[in-house]
Every structure is written in structure tokens, then in C-alpha cells.
Design an enzyme around this catalytic site. Structure first.
Site, PDB file in Angstrom:
ATOM      1  N   GLU A 130      43.749  61.969  -4.841  1.00 45.78           N
ATOM      2  CA  GLU A 130      44.861  61.028  -4.841  1.00 45.78           C
ATOM      3  C   GLU A 130      45.633  61.188  -3.541  1.00 45.78           C
ATOM      4  O   GLU A 130      46.064  62.298  -3.197  1.00 45.78           O
ATOM      5  CB  GLU A 130      45.779  61.293  -6.028  1.00 45.78           C
ATOM      6  CG  GLU A 130      46.974  60.368  -6.117  1.00 45.78           C
ATOM      7  CD  GLU A 130      47.913  60.715  -7.256  1.00 45.78           C
ATOM      8  OE1 GLU A 130      49.007  60.102  -7.318  1.00 45.78           O
ATOM      9  OE2 GLU A 130      47.578  61.605  -8.057  1.00 45.78           O
ATOM     10  N   ASP A 144      58.850  60.814  -8.817  1.00 47.34           N
ATOM     11  CA  ASP A 144      58.456  62.085  -8.213  1.00 47.34           C
ATOM     12  C   ASP A 144      59.591  63.088  -8.253  1.00 47.34           C
ATOM     13  O   ASP A 144      60.757  62.752  -8.019  1.00 47.34           O
ATOM     14  CB  ASP A 144      58.009  61.870  -6.758  1.00 47.34           C
ATOM     15  CG  ASP A 144      56.741  61.054  -6.677  1.00 47.34           C
ATOM     16  OD1 ASP A 144      55.858  61.282  -7.520  1.00 47.34           O
ATOM     17  OD2 ASP A 144      56.635  60.201  -5.782  1.00 47.34           O
ATOM     18  N   TYR A 194      45.797  57.399 -16.513  1.00 44.12           N
ATOM     19  CA  TYR A 194      46.601  58.539 -16.070  1.00 44.12           C
ATOM     20  C   TYR A 194      47.553  58.911 -17.208  1.00 44.12           C
ATOM     21  O   TYR A 194      48.489  58.196 -17.501  1.00 44.12           O
ATOM     22  CB  TYR A 194      47.380  58.161 -14.820  1.00 44.12           C
ATOM     23  CG  TYR A 194      47.986  59.324 -14.062  1.00 44.12           C
ATOM     24  CD1 TYR A 194      48.690  60.346 -14.708  1.00 44.12           C
ATOM     25  CD2 TYR A 194      47.872  59.420 -12.677  1.00 44.12           C
ATOM     26  CE1 TYR A 194      49.242  61.403 -14.025  1.00 44.12           C
ATOM     27  CE2 TYR A 194      48.428  60.476 -11.973  1.00 44.12           C
ATOM     28  CZ  TYR A 194      49.110  61.463 -12.650  1.00 44.12           C
ATOM     29  OH  TYR A 194      49.663  62.513 -11.961  1.00 44.12           O
TER      30      TYR A 194
END
Length: 267
Positions: free
Chosen positions: A54, A65, A178
């Protein structure tokens, strides 16, 4: 196949083949442009046994994040990194040793337009895409445009995703699903979230696509625990912390080898 009759993209074919051969999948994360020699980390990750890598395209407001990936993105942006420059660097490397999956926020897709953005991905050798702030309800256009360019758009599912929506994500995701291990941001953690395996198992009940579990997996032991419910794991912040602290590609690769070995011994 629960995901329908759509032709599988090259990323999904690759991951399925490895999973079906009994391999636990490993996808490390690297922030593009984080260092002047950042491509050397790509090579080290591939040599360490990554099944896909990734590549983060830095964005100035990375809402999903945690502190480490934010710091990594900030370092890359301070060096002048941009999506265009990172993709140009990847294109210059030639055919990647393992599939590359770009990850970024939807603003960068909108800036260029979906068709131009996905075409640029494919021209750089990228065959997968993660856009964490794009919900499944709004992903249809980008999924189609990406597929036409030969890029699989993977969708995310969290511990809070209700069953019907989880099934829809499983159907509409491409490449893999994911699985987010916890309700929170990325980052190193001392223990694997209790919700991790439950989330992966719930997703797998509704799709036969590979399911990769990420967020907070920081050690070989945590990777093995995460892989009990998922088809593979995503390792990000733990690697970027080492890069930010000055570890060279061979050193970070050696850490990734430990994770690869632990996953292989588990199976």
C-alpha cells in the site's frame, strides 16, 4: 462468487491465488515520498515477502490517520511530495515486483477527476486503490471508472458497520475488503483490539473476496492473532515509525521478514 459476475481485476486475482494456495497475505504500507530514497523501501518490502504494498499519497488533512501516519505524510509534503510526483516515481521504476495499492483521500481524486486520476494510477503500475473517506453509497462511479482503468477499488468496513451494509461492501469492493480492527485511527498499539477478528469474520460470512485486517497491528504476535480471523494483515504505522526514526530500508525489511515468518509458521 458472492461479489457477482464482474471480471476480477489483476490485484484480486493475485491475492485470491495466494490465499487459495494457503498463504496468509501481508500488505505493508509506505508513505510515498517520505524520504529521498523512498523507493528503496518498496524493494525491501517486496523482498521481505509482501504480497502487495500500500502506497500512501499524502494529503494535508488525513482524517483517518493517527499521529504516526500524519507525521509521515507531513514529512513527505515538506519534501515537496505530491500524488503526481509519487506516481511519476513509480512509473520510472517499471513493472512492480508485487501489486501496488494507492491510498489517499477523495479530495485528490476530485481534483484531477476520477478518469484522469485512475488512468494515472494505472500508467504508474498501480492496480489497487483505497479511499477511506468514500462511503459505499457514493463509491459506484469511482468503482466503475477504476475498473475500466484496470484498478480495483477496495472498500473499508468497521466494527460498527451493520450487517446489511457489510454485505453490500463485500459485494461492491474489488481486490479485497479492508477490515478496520477498531473504531479509531491508525497507529501502533500495545494490544490487538478485541473487535478485530470479529469484524473480519463478519465480513467473510458475506463475501469470498480476500479480507485484510489493518489498524494497530504492530508486532509479529499481533499479526498472527489478526490473521486468525482474516485472510491477511496490513502493517502501516509500525513501519512508518521506524522510517521516521531513521531506520534504513534493510532494517525495516528485516522487521517485516519477522512478520512474514510468523505468519508462515502460523499456517
Amino acid at each position: 462468487m458472492n461479489g457477482g459476475t464482474m471480471t476480477l481485476g489483476s490485484l484480486e486475482r493475485h491475492l485470491r491465488a495466494r490465499r487459495d494456495a494457503g498463504r496468509t497475505l501481508l500488505m505493508p504500507y509506505l508513505t510515498g515520498g517520505i524520504t529521498p530514497d523512498w523507493a528503496a523501501y518498496l524493494r525491501a518490502f517486496a523482498e521481505a515477502g509482501a504480497d502487495a504494498i500500500e502506497v500512501g499519497l499524502p494529503f494535508s488533512d488525513p482524517t483517518l490517520d493517527g499521529a504516526t501516519i500524519q507525521e509521515a505524510s507531513g514529512a513527505a509534503l515538506a519534501r515537496g511530495a505530491s500524488a503526481r510526483r509519487i506516481l511519476a516515481d513509480l512509473a520510472a521504476l517499471g513493472e512492480p515486483a508485487v501489486p501496488l495499492v494507492a491510498s489517499t483521500y477523495y479530495n485528490l481524486v476530485l481534483r484531477d477527476g476520477a478518469e484522469a486520476f485512475c488512468a494515472a494510477l494505472r500508467e504508474s503500475g498501480v492496480t489497487g486503490l483505497i479511499v477511506p473517506d468514500l462511503p459505499v453509497d457514493e463509491a459506484g462511479e469511482l468503482t466503475d471508472v477504476a475498473a475500466a482503468a484496470g484498478v480495483d477499488l477496495a472498500l473499508l468496513a468497521s466494527p460498527a458497520t451493520p450487517g446489511p451494509r457489510l454485505a453490500e461492501i463485500g459485494r461492491r469492493s474489488r481486490g479485497f475488503v479492508y477490515a478496520v480492527s477498531l473504531m479509531g485511527t491508525t497507529g501502533e498499539r500495545a494490544t490487538l483490539a478485541a473487535s478485530a477478528n470479529t469484524t473480519a469474520e463478519r465480513i467473510k460470512r458475506g463475501t469470498d473476496r480476500p479480507v485484510l485486517l489493518g489498524f494497530g497491528i504492530s508486532t509479529p504476535e499481533q499479526a498472527v492473532a489478526a490473521a486468525r480471523g482474516a485472510d491477511g494483515v496490513v502493517i502501516g504505522a509500525a513501519l512508518m515509525r521506524q522510517v521516521l526514526d531513521g531506520s534504513r530500508p534493510d532494517d525495516v525489511g528485516a522487521f517485516l521478514v519477522k512478520i512474514r515468518r510468523a505468519l508462515d509458521e502460523k499456517t
